[in-house]
Design a protein around this motif. Structure first.
Motif, PDB file in Angstrom:
ATOM      1  N   LEU A  81       0.881  -0.763  -0.131  1.00 52.12           N
ATOM      2  CA  LEU A  81      -0.298  -0.103  -0.200  1.00 52.12           C
ATOM      3  C   LEU A  81       1.003   1.156   0.089  1.00 52.12           C
ATOM      4  N   GLU A  82       2.064   1.170   1.178  1.00 51.06           N
ATOM      5  CA  GLU A  82       2.537   2.408   1.086  1.00 51.06           C
ATOM      6  C   GLU A  82       3.798   2.245  -0.156  1.00 51.06           C
ATOM      7  N   ALA A  83       3.481   1.251  -1.365  1.00 53.64           N
ATOM      8  CA  ALA A  83       4.916   1.799  -2.513  1.00 53.64           C
ATOM      9  C   ALA A  83       3.930   1.893  -3.416  1.00 53.64           C
ATOM     10  N   LEU A  84       2.172   1.581  -3.343  1.00 52.90           N
ATOM     11  CA  LEU A  84       1.637   2.607  -4.649  1.00 52.90           C
ATOM     12  C   LEU A  84       0.895   3.335  -3.850  1.00 52.90           C
ATOM     13  N   VAL A  85       1.123   4.482  -3.023  1.00 52.43           N
ATOM     14  CA  VAL A  85       1.307   5.852  -2.549  1.00 52.43           C
ATOM     15  C   VAL A  85       2.426   6.044  -2.773  1.00 52.43           C
ATOM     16  N   ILE A  86       3.665   5.838  -2.411  1.00 51.31           N
ATOM     17  CA  ILE A  86       3.964   6.738  -3.053  1.00 51.31           C
ATOM     18  C   ILE A  86       5.227   6.845  -4.921  1.00 51.31           C
ATOM     19  N   GLU A  87       4.475   5.672  -5.701  1.00 52.17           N
ATOM     20  CA  GLU A  87       4.284   6.041  -7.084  1.00 52.17           C
ATOM     21  C   GLU A  87       2.888   6.739  -7.587  1.00 52.17           C
ATOM     22  N   LYS A 114      -6.324  -3.763  -2.119  1.00 53.20           N
ATOM     23  CA  LYS A 114      -5.872  -4.189  -1.205  1.00 53.20           C
ATOM     24  C   LYS A 114      -6.326  -3.306  -0.068  1.00 53.20           C
ATOM     25  N   PHE A 115      -6.094  -2.600   0.261  1.00 52.83           N
ATOM     26  CA  PHE A 115      -6.838  -1.792   1.367  1.00 52.83           C
ATOM     27  C   PHE A 115      -8.096  -2.601   1.988  1.00 52.83           C
ATOM     28  N   ASN A 116      -9.327  -2.386   0.877  1.00 57.85           N
ATOM     29  CA  ASN A 116     -10.243  -3.582   1.627  1.00 57.85           C
ATOM     30  C   ASN A 116      -9.979  -4.804   1.761  1.00 57.85           C
ATOM     31  N   ALA A 117      -9.047  -5.653   1.660  1.00 57.83           N
ATOM     32  CA  ALA A 117      -8.624  -6.741   2.297  1.00 57.83           C
ATOM     33  C   ALA A 117      -7.775  -6.898   3.464  1.00 57.83           C
ATOM     34  N   LEU A 118      -7.121  -5.599   3.561  1.00 60.91           N
ATOM     35  CA  LEU A 118      -7.132  -4.799   4.963  1.00 60.91           C
ATOM     36  C   LEU A 118      -7.501  -4.742   5.898  1.00 60.91           C
ATOM     37  N   ILE A 119      -9.013  -3.868   5.864  1.00 56.54           N
ATOM     38  CA  ILE A 119     -10.071  -3.806   5.957  1.00 56.54           C
ATOM     39  C   ILE A 119     -10.542  -5.365   7.047  1.00 56.54           C
ATOM     40  N   ASP A 120     -10.795  -5.744   5.681  1.00 61.81           N
ATOM     41  CA  ASP A 120     -11.397  -7.349   6.881  1.00 61.81           C
ATOM     42  C   ASP A 120     -10.885  -7.575   7.094  1.00 61.81           C
ATOM     43  N   TYR A 137     -13.910   0.323  13.397  1.00 63.28           N
ATOM     44  CA  TYR A 137     -13.965   1.425  12.147  1.00 63.28           C
ATOM     45  C   TYR A 137     -12.593   1.041  12.338  1.00 63.28           C
ATOM     46  N   TYR A 138     -11.904   1.271  10.955  1.00 66.40           N
ATOM     47  CA  TYR A 138     -10.579   0.961  10.704  1.00 66.40           C
ATOM     48  C   TYR A 138      -9.902   2.348   9.853  1.00 66.40           C
ATOM     49  N   SER A 139      -9.131   2.806  10.045  1.00 63.85           N
ATOM     50  CA  SER A 139      -8.052   4.297   8.972  1.00 63.85           C
ATOM     51  C   SER A 139      -6.500   4.807   9.141  1.00 63.85           C
ATOM     52  N   SER A 140      -6.476   4.567   8.209  1.00 65.39           N
ATOM     53  CA  SER A 140      -4.898   4.496   8.185  1.00 65.39           C
ATOM     54  C   SER A 140      -4.738   5.354   7.241  1.00 65.39           C
ATOM     55  N   LYS A 144      -5.113   8.125   4.162  1.00 62.46           N
ATOM     56  CA  LYS A 144      -4.964   9.595   4.232  1.00 62.46           C
ATOM     57  C   LYS A 144      -3.844   9.897   2.465  1.00 62.46           C
ATOM     58  N   ARG A 145      -3.089   9.969   2.943  1.00 62.77           N
ATOM     59  CA  ARG A 145      -2.002   9.950   1.978  1.00 62.77           C
ATOM     60  C   ARG A 145      -2.412   9.586   0.376  1.00 62.77           C
ATOM     61  N   PHE A 146      -2.987   7.590   0.446  1.00 59.30           N
ATOM     62  CA  PHE A 146      -3.818   8.165  -1.200  1.00 59.30           C
ATOM     63  C   PHE A 146      -4.325   9.064  -1.683  1.00 59.30           C
ATOM     64  N   LYS A 147      -5.569   9.216  -1.071  1.00 62.15           N
ATOM     65  CA  LYS A 147      -7.195  10.063  -1.268  1.00 62.15           C
ATOM     66  C   LYS A 147      -5.928  11.665  -1.784  1.00 62.15           C
ATOM     67  N   ASP A 148      -5.427  12.239  -0.179  1.00 58.61           N
ATOM     68  CA  ASP A 148      -4.644  13.924  -1.066  1.00 58.61           C
ATOM     69  C   ASP A 148      -3.848  13.583  -2.482  1.00 58.61           C
ATOM     70  N   ALA A 149      -3.241  12.467  -2.399  1.00 56.97           N
ATOM     71  CA  ALA A 149      -2.086  12.565  -3.923  1.00 56.97           C
ATOM     72  C   ALA A 149      -3.521  12.168  -5.427  1.00 56.97           C
ATOM     73  N   TYR A 150      -4.128  11.407  -4.661  1.00 58.41           N
ATOM     74  CA  TYR A 150      -5.660  11.185  -5.964  1.00 58.41           C
ATOM     75  C   TYR A 150      -6.428  11.922  -5.998  1.00 58.41           C
ATOM     76  N   LYS A 151      -6.125  12.775  -5.474  1.00 64.39           N
ATOM     77  CA  LYS A 151      -7.387  14.452  -5.216  1.00 64.39           C
ATOM     78  C   LYS A 151      -6.450  14.992  -5.760  1.00 64.39           C
ATOM     79  N   ASP A 152      -4.911  15.143  -5.904  1.00 66.90           N
ATOM     80  CA  ASP A 152      -4.055  16.357  -6.339  1.00 66.90           C
ATOM     81  C   ASP A 152      -4.060  16.355  -8.248  1.00 66.90           C
ATOM     82  N   TYR A 153      -4.571  14.865  -7.930  1.00 68.19           N
ATOM     83  CA  TYR A 153      -3.889  14.186  -9.410  1.00 68.19           C
ATOM     84  C   TYR A 153      -5.690  14.826 -10.722  1.00 68.19           C
TER      85      TYR A 153
END
Length: 642
Positions: A81-87, A114-120, A137-140, A144-153
């Motif tokens: 997950l972290e590597a995907l966000v960095i990319e 992957k994140f949905n699998a982690l939540i499960d 409830y679960y957040s990570s 948040k980093r992914f959402k910020d990067a995707y919003k920027d895109y």
């Protein structure tokens, strides 16, 4: 990882079609095709020019379009997950936003999966620990980093398209203005040289006017060339200027033809086709017409070179398609093997680890197998990813069940720890020792627990068991020292019996022997592995009883009483119970012998009493009855102890 095949026209999409490229003469009058040309030939030529036209039209709208093919696709499905966000962050920060759509979509799909699998997984752990599903409830931070990067895109993409839209509209307005000015040149009353100079300036403005909307491209170009032709017709008033321009255009177009004919010999079909597109764009957009006597000849030469390049390219793709088909067979076979491994599954951790290694090797083989036909590229890739995901889901189900089993094993071992800690200070060695041994055996039978708890609970259990057994061993060691000392004392006493002196007074001698027996008892127990000394003492007593001429029955009872004292003082009551059972068994055996002998006498009818056989039977019966009496006496003595 996506496997987009890049062997396409520069625009990356051969399916996009625009209006057929007109021949040179279409600028004023249609070109007449050679009479021998078939309908099929005309259609084939249409395909060639439509490909070039479509690509140039698209490039006119987005001059940076081709660069998206230079950004490599990575194996997003194998990234964390972290590597995907960095990319994603790197792509958004460093690449043109219009060139990374497919990359961003691939990253987004993998991240969500992957994140949905982690939540499960987190949810299942939460429920296993006793949580209520409604409270989960679960957040990570990585989410948040992914959402910020995707919003920027998304923001950059919107701004990019808005900017393109504004630029395209502005450029279109500018080009339409240029066309209108060219239209007006024929009505201007000024020196022809001044008008011609103005015309050349407008042509230069047209070349630098920038891209316009794709759907307006052909209409604008046709309108522009139409009015350029009208202007050239207008120039007949000054034939010298027109002929000079025709000559200049002819020279440049002949150079373009020469270059196209050189490209027709180039072995790099993709490179030659890309440059051919540029040549067509120059021919169409940058150069004006030539004199009519040259138009058809130079166009036919250019068209012939174009067709050669296109045919070579098509032949190249034909061979490439064969390779791609073989690659498709390999990849299909790999997918089938992964499906078989998934169906087979495994029943143990080691079994699944072996399967995981096999699938990883198949994944590497899939990525190394090469490209497949473009029409099945996406479906093949999607099927591969789905197959690998199915395998991973089945694997994850096993490990989730394994975690559940390990959690249950943890509870069982915690119960054993509780028992061990509650009894580690117990003084009831007989009961507690058996209990401790049983729970140690139970511990071995319980399966694995979560790794994070394994060492911790083992240390607790081991500490409780060791505390008890260390205390027990200390106690036994102290007892052993006493018993070893008793063995030495009994050995010395046994040796002293050899030098014992008797008088002729039987009663006094018997008292002396009993005193030795009492002294023997007083010494106490010896270690279990030294108890053979009791047998030696009894043999020594037999010798002493013979010396004082004590009858056998009395001697046996004295030794038996000594034995009873020893058994009654033992820690384990089973020794006394076993002795009682032994005596009962002997009584039953002797009774059986007596009954058998008495039955045998019935066979001796009409036989005199002094018959040797009869006399022997009577002697044996008496002997067994005396023995029976002794055993009964022993039984009564042992009963008295209960």
């Amino acid at each position: 990882m996506s496997e987009q095949d890049n062997l396409q026209p520069v625009d990356g999409n051969e399916e996009k079609k625009q209006t057929q490229v007109p021949s040179e003469e279409n600028q004023s009058t249609p070109t007449t095709e050679a009479p021998s040309a078939s309908v099929e030939d005309i259609k084939n030529e249409d395909v060639v020019f439509e490909e070039i036209e479509a690509s140039n039209a698209e490039d006119a709208e987005d001059e940076g379009n081709n660069e998206r093919h230079t950004i490599p696709f990575k194996e997003y499905d194998s990234m964390s997950l972290e590597a995907l966000v960095i990319e994603l962050e790197k792509l958004v920060a460093n690449e043109k936003v219009q060139a990374i759509k497919e990359h961003v979509d691939g990253i987004k799909n993998e991240f969500n999966s992957k994140f949905n699998a982690l939540i499960d997984e987190k949810k299942e752990d939460f429920l296993n620990e006793g949580g209520n599903e409604i409270d989960f409830y679960y957040s990570s931070p990585v989410q948040k980093r992914f959402k910020d990067a995707y919003k920027d895109y998304r923001g950059k993409l919107h701004a990019h398209y808005k900017n393109i839209e504004n630029n395209l509209k502005g450029n279109l307005e500018n080009r339409l203005r240029i066309i209108e000015e060219i239209k007006g040149l024929i009505n201007v009353e000024e020196n022809i040289n001044t008008t011609y100079k103005h015309f050349k300036d407008l042509q230069e403005q047209w070349r630098n006017a920038g891209p316009i909307p794709r759907d307006k491209y052909n209409n604008a170009w046709n309108s522009y060339h139409h009015h350029v032709e009208i202007f050239y017709d207008f120039l007949h008033l000054n034939r010298d200027l027109r002929d000079l321009d025709f000559k200049h255009n002819l020279e440049l177009k002949l150079k373009i033809i020469d270059r196209a004919e050189e490209l027709a010999k180039d072995e790099d079909t993709n490179r030659s086709f890309r440059e051919l597109q540029v040549l067509h764009k120059m021919w169409k957009e940058e150069l004006g017409p030539v004199s009519k006597e040259h138009r058809e000849d130079i166009w036919n030469r250019f068209k012939a070179a174009t067709k050669i390049i296109h045919n070579k390219r098509q032949a190249y793709y034909g061979e490439l398609d064969k390779v791609y088909e073989k690659n498709l067979e390999k990849k299909t076979e790999i997918i089938e093997k992964i499906e078989a491994l998934t169906a087979e599954g495994a029943k143990s951790h080691n079994g699944w680890q072996a399967k995981i290694k096999e699938v990883e090797q198949l994944r590497e083989a899939f990525f190394s197998a090469g490209k497949v036909p473009l029409k099945v590229n996406e479906s093949t890739w999607a099927k591969f990813k789905d197959t690998v995901r199915t395998f991973n889901r089945k694997k994850n189900v096993f490990y989730k069940d394994l975690k559940k089993e390990q959690f249950e094993n943890l509870q069982k071992k915690l119960e054993l720890i509780k028992i061990a800690e509650e009894h580690q200070d117990s003084e009831d060695s007989d009961t507690t020792t058996a209990l401790m041994k049983r729970i140690q055996n139970d511990w071995k039978k319980i399966g694995h627990v979560p790794r994070k708890d394994s060492d911790k609970i083992w240390k607790r259990f081991k500490a409780a068991c060791n505390a008890y057994f260390d205390k027990l061993h200390s106690k036994k060691n102290a007892e052993n020292e006493v018993e070893i000392a008793a063995f030495k004392a009994k050995t010395e006493l046994l040796d002293s019996l050899k030098t014992l002196e008797f008088t002729s007074d039987k009663e006094k001698d018997l008292e002396l022997i009993k005193a030795q027996i009492s002294a023997w008892k007083a010494i106490g127990r010896v270690p279990n592995n030294k108890r053979y000394i009791e047998g030696k003492f009894n043999k020594a007593l037999d010798e002493l009883f013979k010396q004082v001429k004590l009858n056998k029955e009395e001697a046996e009872l004295i030794k038996f009483e000594n034995k009873l004292d020893e058994l009654s003082n033992a820690d384990d009551s089973r020794y006394l119970d076993n002795e009682r059972l032994f005596i009962r068994k002997k009584i039953d055996e002797v009774k059986g012998e007596i009954n058998q002998l008495e039955n045998n006498l019935q066979f001796f009818t009409n036989v005199k009493a002094d018959n040797p056989l009869v006399k022997e039977v009577h002697v044996n019966i008496k002997k067994h009855k005396d023995e029976l009496k002794l055993w009964k006496t022993k039984l009564s003595k042992i009963k008295a102890l209960y």
